[in-house]
Write a protein that holds these residues in place. Sequence first.
Motif, PDB file in Angstrom:
ATOM      1  N   PRO A  49     -44.834  70.470 -14.160  1.00  0.00           N
ATOM      2  CA  PRO A  49     -44.381  69.882 -12.899  1.00  0.00           C
ATOM      3  C   PRO A  49     -45.468  69.023 -12.267  1.00  0.00           C
ATOM      4  O   PRO A  49     -46.652  69.368 -12.325  1.00  0.00           O
ATOM      5  CB  PRO A  49     -44.065  71.102 -12.026  1.00  0.00           C
ATOM      6  N   HIS A  50     -45.057  67.915 -11.714  1.00  0.00           N
ATOM      7  CA  HIS A  50     -45.981  67.014 -11.040  1.00  0.00           C
ATOM      8  C   HIS A  50     -45.195  66.294  -9.956  1.00  0.00           C
ATOM      9  O   HIS A  50     -44.244  65.570 -10.261  1.00  0.00           O
ATOM     10  CB  HIS A  50     -46.565  66.023 -12.042  1.00  0.00           C
ATOM     11  N   PHE A  51     -45.577  66.497  -8.711  1.00  0.00           N
ATOM     12  CA  PHE A  51     -44.804  65.943  -7.596  1.00  0.00           C
ATOM     13  C   PHE A  51     -44.676  64.430  -7.672  1.00  0.00           C
ATOM     14  O   PHE A  51     -43.595  63.888  -7.440  1.00  0.00           O
ATOM     15  CB  PHE A  51     -45.416  66.382  -6.255  1.00  0.00           C
ATOM     16  N   ILE A  52     -45.750  63.740  -8.012  1.00  0.00           N
ATOM     17  CA  ILE A  52     -45.674  62.278  -8.096  1.00  0.00           C
ATOM     18  C   ILE A  52     -44.667  61.867  -9.173  1.00  0.00           C
ATOM     19  O   ILE A  52     -43.889  60.931  -8.982  1.00  0.00           O
ATOM     20  CB  ILE A  52     -47.051  61.647  -8.349  1.00  0.00           C
ATOM     21  N   GLY A  53     -44.647  62.574 -10.282  1.00  0.00           N
ATOM     22  CA  GLY A  53     -43.673  62.274 -11.329  1.00  0.00           C
ATOM     23  C   GLY A  53     -42.250  62.448 -10.839  1.00  0.00           C
ATOM     24  O   GLY A  53     -41.356  61.674 -11.202  1.00  0.00           O
ATOM     25  N   PHE A  54     -42.024  63.481 -10.019  1.00  0.00           N
ATOM     26  CA  PHE A  54     -40.688  63.708  -9.479  1.00  0.00           C
ATOM     27  C   PHE A  54     -40.289  62.591  -8.534  1.00  0.00           C
ATOM     28  O   PHE A  54     -39.219  62.012  -8.666  1.00  0.00           O
ATOM     29  CB  PHE A  54     -40.614  65.063  -8.772  1.00  0.00           C
ATOM     30  N   PRO A  65     -40.136  50.877  -6.533  1.00  0.00           N
ATOM     31  CA  PRO A  65     -41.425  51.291  -7.094  1.00  0.00           C
ATOM     32  C   PRO A  65     -41.852  52.628  -6.501  1.00  0.00           C
ATOM     33  O   PRO A  65     -41.534  52.949  -5.350  1.00  0.00           O
ATOM     34  CB  PRO A  65     -42.383  50.173  -6.689  1.00  0.00           C
ATOM     35  N   TRP A  66     -42.591  53.410  -7.295  1.00  0.00           N
ATOM     36  CA  TRP A  66     -43.000  54.744  -6.862  1.00  0.00           C
ATOM     37  C   TRP A  66     -43.811  54.717  -5.582  1.00  0.00           C
ATOM     38  O   TRP A  66     -43.701  55.600  -4.742  1.00  0.00           O
ATOM     39  CB  TRP A  66     -43.764  55.479  -7.965  1.00  0.00           C
ATOM     40  N   HIS A  67     -44.624  53.688  -5.404  1.00  0.00           N
ATOM     41  CA  HIS A  67     -45.500  53.616  -4.224  1.00  0.00           C
ATOM     42  C   HIS A  67     -44.742  53.213  -2.968  1.00  0.00           C
ATOM     43  O   HIS A  67     -45.312  53.174  -1.880  1.00  0.00           O
ATOM     44  CB  HIS A  67     -46.694  52.694  -4.474  1.00  0.00           C
ATOM     45  N   ASP A  68     -43.440  52.960  -3.100  1.00  0.00           N
ATOM     46  CA  ASP A  68     -42.598  52.623  -1.958  1.00  0.00           C
ATOM     47  C   ASP A  68     -42.120  53.882  -1.227  1.00  0.00           C
ATOM     48  O   ASP A  68     -41.513  53.795  -0.173  1.00  0.00           O
ATOM     49  CB  ASP A  68     -41.393  51.811  -2.457  1.00  0.00           C
ATOM     50  N   CYS A  69     -42.415  55.034  -1.764  1.00  0.00           N
ATOM     51  CA  CYS A  69     -41.973  56.296  -1.175  1.00  0.00           C
ATOM     52  C   CYS A  69     -42.768  56.559   0.109  1.00  0.00           C
ATOM     53  O   CYS A  69     -43.985  56.734   0.073  1.00  0.00           O
ATOM     54  CB  CYS A  69     -42.171  57.435  -2.176  1.00  0.00           C
ATOM     55  N   SER A  70     -42.071  56.583   1.218  1.00  0.00           N
ATOM     56  CA  SER A  70     -42.735  56.770   2.509  1.00  0.00           C
ATOM     57  C   SER A  70     -43.148  58.225   2.708  1.00  0.00           C
ATOM     58  O   SER A  70     -42.672  59.129   2.007  1.00  0.00           O
ATOM     59  CB  SER A  70     -41.800  56.358   3.646  1.00  0.00           C
ATOM     60  N   ALA A  71     -44.001  58.450   3.669  1.00  0.00           N
ATOM     61  CA  ALA A  71     -44.441  59.810   3.990  1.00  0.00           C
ATOM     62  C   ALA A  71     -43.246  60.681   4.364  1.00  0.00           C
ATOM     63  O   ALA A  71     -43.177  61.852   3.971  1.00  0.00           O
ATOM     64  CB  ALA A  71     -45.463  59.784   5.116  1.00  0.00           C
ATOM     65  N   GLU A  72     -42.292  60.115   5.092  1.00  0.00           N
ATOM     66  CA  GLU A  72     -41.108  60.872   5.483  1.00  0.00           C
ATOM     67  C   GLU A  72     -40.257  61.228   4.262  1.00  0.00           C
ATOM     68  O   GLU A  72     -39.739  62.343   4.155  1.00  0.00           O
ATOM     69  CB  GLU A  72     -40.257  60.079   6.486  1.00  0.00           C
ATOM     70  N   GLU A  73     -40.126  60.295   3.332  1.00  0.00           N
ATOM     71  CA  GLU A  73     -39.366  60.570   2.106  1.00  0.00           C
ATOM     72  C   GLU A  73     -40.072  61.637   1.275  1.00  0.00           C
ATOM     73  O   GLU A  73     -39.419  62.534   0.728  1.00  0.00           O
ATOM     74  CB  GLU A  73     -39.180  59.299   1.288  1.00  0.00           C
ATOM     75  N   LYS A  74     -41.385  61.539   1.169  1.00  0.00           N
ATOM     76  CA  LYS A  74     -42.141  62.542   0.420  1.00  0.00           C
ATOM     77  C   LYS A  74     -41.951  63.920   1.049  1.00  0.00           C
ATOM     78  O   LYS A  74     -41.776  64.915   0.330  1.00  0.00           O
ATOM     79  CB  LYS A  74     -43.621  62.190   0.374  1.00  0.00           C
ATOM     80  N   ALA A  75     -41.987  63.972   2.370  1.00  0.00           N
ATOM     81  CA  ALA A  75     -41.802  65.254   3.062  1.00  0.00           C
ATOM     82  C   ALA A  75     -40.409  65.820   2.782  1.00  0.00           C
ATOM     83  O   ALA A  75     -40.252  67.038   2.626  1.00  0.00           O
ATOM     84  CB  ALA A  75     -42.017  65.083   4.561  1.00  0.00           C
ATOM     85  N   ALA A  76     -39.412  64.966   2.672  1.00  0.00           N
ATOM     86  CA  ALA A  76     -38.053  65.418   2.381  1.00  0.00           C
ATOM     87  C   ALA A  76     -37.900  65.808   0.908  1.00  0.00           C
ATOM     88  O   ALA A  76     -37.126  66.716   0.578  1.00  0.00           O
ATOM     89  CB  ALA A  76     -37.045  64.328   2.743  1.00  0.00           C
ATOM     90  N   ARG A  78     -40.344  67.019  -1.069  1.00  0.00           N
ATOM     91  CA  ARG A  78     -41.195  68.150  -1.456  1.00  0.00           C
ATOM     92  C   ARG A  78     -40.426  69.467  -1.578  1.00  0.00           C
ATOM     93  O   ARG A  78     -40.607  70.193  -2.566  1.00  0.00           O
ATOM     94  CB  ARG A  78     -42.375  68.278  -0.483  1.00  0.00           C
ATOM     95  N   PRO A  79     -39.559  69.816  -0.615  1.00  0.00           N
ATOM     96  CA  PRO A  79     -38.804  71.067  -0.781  1.00  0.00           C
ATOM     97  C   PRO A  79     -37.892  71.050  -2.009  1.00  0.00           C
ATOM     98  O   PRO A  79     -37.718  72.087  -2.664  1.00  0.00           O
ATOM     99  CB  PRO A  79     -37.988  71.185   0.509  1.00  0.00           C
ATOM    100  N   ARG A  80     -37.317  69.905  -2.337  1.00  0.00           N
ATOM    101  CA  ARG A  80     -36.491  69.803  -3.546  1.00  0.00           C
ATOM    102  C   ARG A  80     -37.342  70.064  -4.786  1.00  0.00           C
ATOM    103  O   ARG A  80     -36.945  70.811  -5.684  1.00  0.00           O
ATOM    104  CB  ARG A  80     -35.845  68.415  -3.658  1.00  0.00           C
ATOM    105  N   PHE A  81     -38.517  69.436  -4.850  1.00  0.00           N
ATOM    106  CA  PHE A  81     -39.436  69.617  -5.967  1.00  0.00           C
ATOM    107  C   PHE A  81     -39.841  71.085  -6.095  1.00  0.00           C
ATOM    108  O   PHE A  81     -39.786  71.665  -7.183  1.00  0.00           O
ATOM    109  CB  PHE A  81     -40.666  68.725  -5.756  1.00  0.00           C
ATOM    110  N   ASP A  82     -40.228  71.692  -4.976  1.00  0.00           N
ATOM    111  CA  ASP A  82     -40.640  73.095  -4.997  1.00  0.00           C
ATOM    112  C   ASP A  82     -39.495  73.997  -5.450  1.00  0.00           C
ATOM    113  O   ASP A  82     -39.709  74.959  -6.201  1.00  0.00           O
ATOM    114  CB  ASP A  82     -41.153  73.526  -3.626  1.00  0.00           C
TER     115      ASP A  82
END
Length: 108
Positions: A49-54, A65-76, A78-82
Amino acid sequence: MASPVSSIPNLGPAADRDYARAGITSAEELRALGADTAYLAALKAGCQPHFIGFYALVMGLQGRPWHDCSAEEKAALRPRFDALKAQARRDAGMEAILDAIGTGDRRG
Protein backbone atom coordinates in the motif's frame (compact mmCIF):
# COMPACT_ATOMS: atom_id res chain seq x y z
CA MET A 1 -7.73 -4.13 -28.60
CA ALA A 2 -7.26 -3.53 -24.88
CA SER A 3 -5.16 -0.64 -23.61
CA PRO A 4 -2.48 -1.27 -20.98
CA VAL A 5 -3.15 -0.13 -17.44
CA SER A 6 -0.23 2.27 -17.91
CA SER A 7 -2.24 4.17 -20.53
CA ILE A 8 -4.17 5.73 -17.63
CA PRO A 9 -2.56 9.03 -16.63
CA ASN A 10 -0.14 8.77 -13.67
CA LEU A 11 0.32 5.01 -14.05
CA GLY A 12 3.43 3.44 -15.49
CA PRO A 13 5.00 0.04 -16.08
CA ALA A 14 4.95 -0.82 -12.38
CA ALA A 15 1.16 -0.39 -12.40
CA ASP A 16 0.91 -2.77 -15.36
CA ARG A 17 2.80 -5.37 -13.31
CA ASP A 18 1.01 -4.73 -10.02
CA TYR A 19 -2.51 -4.81 -11.40
CA ALA A 20 -1.69 -7.84 -13.57
CA ARG A 21 -0.84 -9.67 -10.32
CA ALA A 22 -4.45 -8.99 -9.35
CA GLY A 23 -5.78 -10.18 -12.72
CA ILE A 24 -6.42 -6.67 -14.05
CA THR A 25 -4.65 -6.52 -17.38
CA SER A 26 -6.21 -3.56 -19.17
CA ALA A 27 -7.11 0.05 -18.58
CA GLU A 28 -10.68 -0.82 -19.55
CA GLU A 29 -10.92 -3.45 -16.79
CA LEU A 30 -9.45 -1.07 -14.24
CA ARG A 31 -11.86 1.72 -15.21
CA ALA A 32 -14.81 -0.68 -15.01
CA LEU A 33 -13.78 -1.80 -11.51
CA GLY A 34 -13.09 1.69 -10.23
CA ALA A 35 -10.24 2.89 -8.07
CA ASP A 36 -11.26 1.32 -4.76
CA THR A 37 -12.06 -2.17 -6.07
CA ALA A 38 -8.98 -2.29 -8.29
CA TYR A 39 -6.67 -1.01 -5.56
CA LEU A 40 -8.07 -3.53 -3.07
CA ALA A 41 -7.49 -6.32 -5.59
CA ALA A 42 -3.88 -5.20 -5.99
CA LEU A 43 -3.39 -5.15 -2.21
CA LYS A 44 -4.87 -8.63 -1.89
CA ALA A 45 -2.48 -9.79 -4.62
CA GLY A 46 0.44 -8.71 -2.46
CA CYS A 47 1.17 -5.19 -3.68
CA GLN A 48 2.39 -2.81 -1.00
CA PRO A 49 0.00 0.00 0.00
CA HIS A 50 1.13 3.51 -0.82
CA PHE A 51 -1.15 6.51 -0.37
CA ILE A 52 0.36 8.48 -3.25
CA GLY A 53 -0.17 5.49 -5.54
CA PHE A 54 -3.82 5.35 -4.50
CA TYR A 55 -4.56 8.99 -5.06
CA ALA A 56 -2.53 8.99 -8.29
CA LEU A 57 -4.88 6.22 -9.49
CA VAL A 58 -7.96 8.18 -8.44
CA MET A 59 -6.69 11.31 -10.17
CA GLY A 60 -5.68 9.33 -13.27
CA LEU A 61 -9.14 7.82 -13.59
CA GLN A 62 -10.43 11.39 -13.56
CA GLY A 63 -7.93 12.33 -16.28
CA ARG A 64 -6.02 14.55 -13.86
CA PRO A 65 -2.31 14.64 -12.98
CA TRP A 66 -1.47 13.18 -9.57
CA HIS A 67 -0.08 16.50 -8.30
CA ASP A 68 -3.47 18.12 -8.97
CA CYS A 69 -4.88 16.42 -5.86
CA SER A 70 -5.71 19.18 -3.40
CA ALA A 71 -5.19 18.96 0.35
CA GLU A 72 -8.95 18.68 0.79
CA GLU A 73 -9.15 15.82 -1.72
CA LYS A 74 -6.25 14.04 -0.03
CA ALA A 75 -8.00 14.42 3.33
CA ALA A 76 -11.15 12.88 1.84
CA LEU A 77 -9.22 10.05 0.14
CA ARG A 78 -7.17 9.08 3.19
CA PRO A 79 -10.03 7.31 5.04
CA ARG A 80 -10.85 5.34 1.87
CA PHE A 81 -7.19 4.30 1.53
CA ASP A 82 -6.98 3.31 5.20
CA ALA A 83 -10.21 1.30 4.89
CA LEU A 84 -8.87 -0.54 1.83
CA LYS A 85 -5.65 -1.43 3.68
CA ALA A 86 -7.66 -2.67 6.65
CA GLN A 87 -9.96 -4.72 4.40
CA ALA A 88 -6.99 -6.34 2.67
CA ARG A 89 -5.49 -7.25 6.05
CA ARG A 90 -8.81 -8.68 7.30
CA ASP A 91 -9.26 -10.69 4.12
CA ALA A 92 -5.69 -12.02 4.29
CA GLY A 93 -6.24 -13.05 7.91
CA MET A 94 -9.48 -14.81 7.05
CA GLU A 95 -7.83 -16.60 4.14
CA ALA A 96 -5.10 -17.86 6.48
CA ILE A 97 -7.74 -19.21 8.85
CA LEU A 98 -9.57 -20.94 6.00
CA ASP A 99 -6.30 -22.39 4.74
CA ALA A 100 -5.51 -23.72 8.20
CA ILE A 101 -8.79 -25.65 8.30
CA GLY A 102 -8.47 -26.73 4.67
CA THR A 103 -11.28 -24.73 3.11
CA GLY A 104 -9.44 -21.70 1.73
CA ASP A 105 -8.75 -20.85 -1.89
CA ARG A 106 -4.96 -20.88 -1.41
CA ARG A 107 -4.32 -24.35 -0.10
CA GLY A 108 -1.05 -24.57 -2.08
